[in-house]
Design a protein around this motif. Structure first.
Motif, PDB file in Angstrom:
ATOM      1  N   ILE A 170       0.575  -0.956   0.144  1.00 11.61           N
ATOM      2  CA  ILE A 170       0.596   0.296  -0.198  1.00 11.61           C
ATOM      3  C   ILE A 170       0.784   1.132   0.141  1.00 11.61           C
ATOM      4  O   ILE A 170       2.040   1.515   0.648  1.00 11.61           O
ATOM      5  N   PHE A 171       0.694   1.640  -1.286  1.00  9.43           N
ATOM      6  CA  PHE A 171       1.585   3.154  -0.984  1.00  9.43           C
ATOM      7  C   PHE A 171       0.803   4.155  -1.046  1.00  9.43           C
ATOM      8  O   PHE A 171      -0.532   4.675  -1.912  1.00  9.43           O
ATOM      9  N   ASN A 172       1.176   5.213  -0.272  1.00  9.80           N
ATOM     10  CA  ASN A 172       0.528   6.260  -0.078  1.00  9.80           C
ATOM     11  C   ASN A 172       1.191   7.469  -0.276  1.00  9.80           C
ATOM     12  O   ASN A 172       1.878   7.880   0.482  1.00  9.80           O
ATOM     13  N   ASP A 204      -2.467   4.715  -3.577  1.00 11.68           N
ATOM     14  CA  ASP A 204      -3.611   5.714  -2.582  1.00 11.68           C
ATOM     15  C   ASP A 204      -3.520   7.470  -2.969  1.00 11.68           C
ATOM     16  O   ASP A 204      -1.929   7.578  -2.282  1.00 11.68           O
ATOM     17  N   GLU A 205      -3.265   8.028  -3.942  1.00  8.48           N
ATOM     18  CA  GLU A 205      -3.591   9.568  -4.048  1.00  8.48           C
ATOM     19  C   GLU A 205      -4.232  10.970  -4.724  1.00  8.48           C
ATOM     20  O   GLU A 205      -4.344  11.836  -5.186  1.00  8.48           O
ATOM     21  N   ILE A 206      -4.933  10.140  -3.230  1.00  6.99           N
ATOM     22  CA  ILE A 206      -6.067  11.070  -2.859  1.00  6.99           C
ATOM     23  C   ILE A 206      -5.811  12.590  -2.975  1.00  6.99           C
ATOM     24  O   ILE A 206      -6.944  13.742  -2.911  1.00  6.99           O
ATOM     25  N   ILE A 232      -3.173  -0.462  -8.998  1.00 13.52           N
ATOM     26  CA  ILE A 232      -4.146  -0.356  -8.220  1.00 13.52           C
ATOM     27  C   ILE A 232      -4.430   1.377  -7.722  1.00 13.52           C
ATOM     28  O   ILE A 232      -4.007   1.043  -6.861  1.00 13.52           O
ATOM     29  N   THR A 233      -5.194   2.195  -8.798  1.00 16.27           N
ATOM     30  CA  THR A 233      -4.522   3.860  -8.471  1.00 16.27           C
ATOM     31  C   THR A 233      -6.368   4.322  -7.840  1.00 16.27           C
ATOM     32  O   THR A 233      -6.981   3.876  -8.793  1.00 16.27           O
ATOM     33  N   LYS A 239     -11.068  15.795  -1.027  1.00 12.56           N
ATOM     34  CA  LYS A 239      -9.641  16.808  -1.002  1.00 12.56           C
ATOM     35  C   LYS A 239      -9.823  17.697  -1.769  1.00 12.56           C
ATOM     36  O   LYS A 239      -9.855  19.105  -1.168  1.00 12.56           O
ATOM     37  N   ALA A 240      -8.924  17.197  -3.187  1.00  9.18           N
ATOM     38  CA  ALA A 240      -8.505  18.478  -3.995  1.00  9.18           C
ATOM     39  C   ALA A 240      -9.878  19.479  -4.156  1.00  9.18           C
ATOM     40  O   ALA A 240      -9.775  20.142  -4.648  1.00  9.18           O
TER      41      ALA A 240
END
Length: 399
Positions: A170-172, A204-206, A232-233, A239-240
């Motif tokens: 899991i990459f954030n 997770d690119e939120i 899986i992106t 947020k934005a």
């Protein structure tokens, strides 16, 4: 008698922050002046043109079910977003629109994690990650990220953590809670390890659009075609676009994974809110002037918060490059006492700070960082100044 509650629910750890959060709300309700650094959402209103698009959708009768994966025009808009922002080509069938990015994360984990699979989670981490992994039958394995590296792990750290049971990383980036943003070179080095070991990445690119200075986020799926087939992106508009309550998140995935997630979601929730989907089309297709203005405001708050923390003896901060959080390191205060009560960890610090100076924070132990507290700067500069004044006073009274 059989157990009333399913055994899988016992895997979920109760939130260590609930008691402090509930206490802060009760104090506010009683009329006390509480400064809260715990908020995890922008303090801006959703832009008016997005609100108007939702009103138009209501007026035009768009109140019916949509495809479980989301409206086709929305999925096309998401594909365009990935192409423009991330240099990634997806088909609409590879996009699944869900009830927030958290829902997308759960869907991805549920589709990929088998009982006993290990999932690598860099620490500090968003507190939901390990709970979702456990509910899906997986086992969280943590990489301890060093403060000296702005709370970022390296490709070598990842290599050491991988075992034959590893299924996913899991990459954030940008990160909640640290604000860490990985450079393109760092991401490519991490991707190379994932490709060699053939492990999935849930990226997770939120917070993607909330970055400061010259550093920019880089999507790991764009490293190569092989990496794209392993990624899986996850993203969304919470947020934005200051749309936390609209509950729209989305993911892009390899075709087989997207198909499985779509099938599952069709039974679990049907579709995300139709009105919110139409509003999201407007958000994604509009100029980003509001985002730029919000980022500028957040950056000013970030700088102010860091400057004020630097004036408090016994604590330090790890400078964030993205999101809207600062991790304040407080372990130098452990063992000291406040009015006869000893501070032993981030929970006791946060609890005494709320009692003594009416400042609400989130204990770092919730994120796997027991020597820190998380401060959000999604609040006014005036509140930031007042909150840090109170924290400084609290620290100065420790014995």
């Amino acid at each position: 008698m059989k157990n009333r509650i399913a055994s899988r629910m016992s895997a979920i750890s109760p939130s260590l922050t609930l008691a402090i959060s509930a206490k802060a709300k009760a104090m506010k309700s009683a009329g006390e002046s509480v400064v809260s650094f715990g908020v995890g959402e922008p303090d801006f209103n959703t832009p008016q043109h997005i609100i108007e698009s939702a009103k138009n959708a209501l007026d035009n009768g768009h109140t019916k079910y949509t495809p479980s994966s989301g409206l086709l025009p929305l999925r096309k808009a998401i594909c365009e977003k990935f192409k423009k922002d991330n240099n990634l080509e997806y088909e609409p069938s590879q996009i699944i629109v869900s009830n927030g990015a958290k829902h997308s994360i759960f869907n991805a984990c549920y589709a990929l994690i088998e009982e006993g699979d290990e999932v690598i989670i860099p620490a500090p981490y968003w507190l939901t990650y390990p709970e979702v992994v456990k509910v899906c039958g997986g086992e969280p394995k943590y990489i301890e990220c060093r403060k000296e590296n702005k709370f970022k792990f390296t490709a070598k750290d990842l290599e050491k953590a991988i075992t034959p049971k590893t299924k996913m990383l899991i990459f954030n980036s940008p990160s909640n809670p640290t604000g860490a943003v990985y450079t393109e070179q760092e991401v490519r080095e991490i991707a190379k390890v994932c490709e060699e070991k053939e492990i999935f990445v849930l990226s997770d690119e939120i917070y993607e659009k909330l970055c400061y200075g010259d550093i920019k986020p880089f999507s790991i799926a764009s490293c190569s075609e092989k990496m794209k087939e392993l990624t899986i992106t996850v993203n969304g508009v919470s947020k934005a676009y200051a749309m936390t309550g609209w509950r729209i998140g989305y993911l892009a995935a390899p075709k087989d994974v997207a198909k499985a997630i779509d099938s599952f979601q069709s039974h679990a929730t049907s579709n995300a809110c139709s009105i919110a989907q139409y509003a999201t089309i407007e958000a994604l297709n509009s100029p980003e002037a509001e985002i730029d203005a919000m980022v500028h405001t957040f950056d000013n708050r970030r700088k102010k918060l860091l400057k004020l923390i630097s004036g408090i003896d016994g604590v330090t901060a790890v400078e964030p490059d993205g999101a809207f959080y600062v991790m304040m390191v407080i372990d130098g205060l452990y063992g000291k006492s406040y009015k006869g009560r000893q501070i032993n960890d981030s929970v006791s610090f946060a609890d005494m700070l709320l009692d003594g100076e009416k400042v609400a924070t989130v204990p770092g132990v919730s994120f796997g960082a027991g020597d820190c507290i998380r401060l959000s700067y999604a609040l006014s500069e005036e509140d930031i100044e007042e909150g840090l004044r109170r924290i400084k006073k609290f620290v100065s009274e420790l014995e």
